[in-house]
Design a protein around this motif. Sequence first.
Motif, PDB file in Angstrom:
ATOM      1  N   THR A   8     -27.735 -18.456 -28.278  1.00  0.00           N
ATOM      2  CA  THR A   8     -28.510 -19.680 -28.077  1.00  0.00           C
ATOM      3  C   THR A   8     -27.531 -20.830 -27.877  1.00  0.00           C
ATOM      4  O   THR A   8     -26.317 -20.650 -27.894  1.00  0.00           O
ATOM      5  CB  THR A   8     -29.467 -19.944 -29.255  1.00  0.00           C
ATOM      6  N   VAL A  35     -31.713 -16.564 -25.757  1.00  0.00           N
ATOM      7  CA  VAL A  35     -32.925 -17.361 -25.980  1.00  0.00           C
ATOM      8  C   VAL A  35     -32.444 -18.772 -26.286  1.00  0.00           C
ATOM      9  O   VAL A  35     -31.833 -19.017 -27.325  1.00  0.00           O
ATOM     10  CB  VAL A  35     -33.786 -16.827 -27.135  1.00  0.00           C
ATOM     11  N   PRO A  37     -32.974 -23.342 -25.518  1.00  0.00           N
ATOM     12  CA  PRO A  37     -33.906 -24.409 -25.138  1.00  0.00           C
ATOM     13  C   PRO A  37     -33.958 -24.587 -23.621  1.00  0.00           C
ATOM     14  O   PRO A  37     -32.975 -24.318 -22.915  1.00  0.00           O
ATOM     15  CB  PRO A  37     -33.310 -25.650 -25.817  1.00  0.00           C
ATOM     16  N   PHE A  56     -42.517 -19.425 -23.660  1.00  0.00           N
ATOM     17  CA  PHE A  56     -41.312 -18.832 -23.088  1.00  0.00           C
ATOM     18  C   PHE A  56     -41.317 -18.974 -21.571  1.00  0.00           C
ATOM     19  O   PHE A  56     -42.365 -18.917 -20.928  1.00  0.00           O
ATOM     20  CB  PHE A  56     -41.234 -17.334 -23.409  1.00  0.00           C
ATOM     21  N   ALA A  65     -35.987 -18.968 -21.896  1.00  0.00           N
ATOM     22  CA  ALA A  65     -35.951 -20.361 -22.331  1.00  0.00           C
ATOM     23  C   ALA A  65     -37.201 -20.643 -23.142  1.00  0.00           C
ATOM     24  O   ALA A  65     -38.283 -20.116 -22.858  1.00  0.00           O
ATOM     25  CB  ALA A  65     -35.881 -21.304 -21.130  1.00  0.00           C
ATOM     26  N   VAL A  66     -37.056 -21.489 -24.155  1.00  0.00           N
ATOM     27  CA  VAL A  66     -38.197 -21.927 -24.963  1.00  0.00           C
ATOM     28  C   VAL A  66     -38.492 -23.373 -24.572  1.00  0.00           C
ATOM     29  O   VAL A  66     -37.663 -24.260 -24.774  1.00  0.00           O
ATOM     30  CB  VAL A  66     -37.905 -21.817 -26.470  1.00  0.00           C
ATOM     31  N   CYS A  74     -35.420 -21.305 -31.157  1.00  0.00           N
ATOM     32  CA  CYS A  74     -35.025 -20.215 -30.265  1.00  0.00           C
ATOM     33  C   CYS A  74     -34.531 -19.004 -31.046  1.00  0.00           C
ATOM     34  O   CYS A  74     -34.855 -17.859 -30.707  1.00  0.00           O
ATOM     35  CB  CYS A  74     -33.938 -20.703 -29.304  1.00  0.00           C
TER      36      CYS A  74
END
Length: 257
Positions: A8, A35, A37, A56, A65-66, A74
């Motif tokens: 992340t 995973v 932002p 997502f 990506a969140v 994440c």
Amino acid sequence: MSLRILITNDDGIDAPGIGVMAEIAQAISDDVWIVAPDGNQSGAGHRFSFGRELSFERHGERRFAVTGGSPADCVVAGMTHILGDRPADLVLSGVNAGQNLGDIVNCSGTAAGAREGVLQGAIGIAMSQSMDYEVTHKPDWSNATRFGADVVRAIVAAHSGDDVFYNVNFPFCAVDEVVGLTAVAHQRFSRSPIRYYPSDNDGHFFMAIPETPLPLDPEADFEVLRRGNAITVTPFALQQTHRGALERLGSIALKGQ
């Protein structure tokens, strides 16, 4: 079995540093997941997006990506959902564009990603590439690229179930000037470095770090990185109870009791 690695960051899914981190991870394992932002979350610290729906976006195989999410969001989403029944053994956060040193680590989204990794049961390592902001605001990733995988391997080998996350900073110097990996304490500043900073727009202002509080400990991360051309690593404890204060508080009583 290869280490399962979750990556992340706080600079966002499209930041150059996360590509550098992917190269580092892929030199160690063939089981690498990302995973992150969907945009910049610098300074988000360990914020969670409670009470707000997240979603997502798939950015490729094992890459998500969140939307609107923090680094901590994440890591939780990755460890408890995306990776299914086998969460990551190692969470790598970064590589951040710019150093994370001293008390600044307390508000760092990069550090929070590694911290949450440990809270979720993994080894957590935050990594940052330092810059000399008087020279450039564009990072040179050479040291992170050259030494990153070796640093991760060394930390994992030294890890012994400690309740810590590790904060790594790569120096701003030529690759052949790097003197090695040095374990150091973090710089505890005399006051917070974060200040009100006025804007040119009337009635507006910024949160900024206009200067480094002095004095600095020559043996702590800030000065060792700046003066010594060493890659620094600092273990941060997750058990934050101050034992001395705990003992003092244990002996007090309310008036009249």
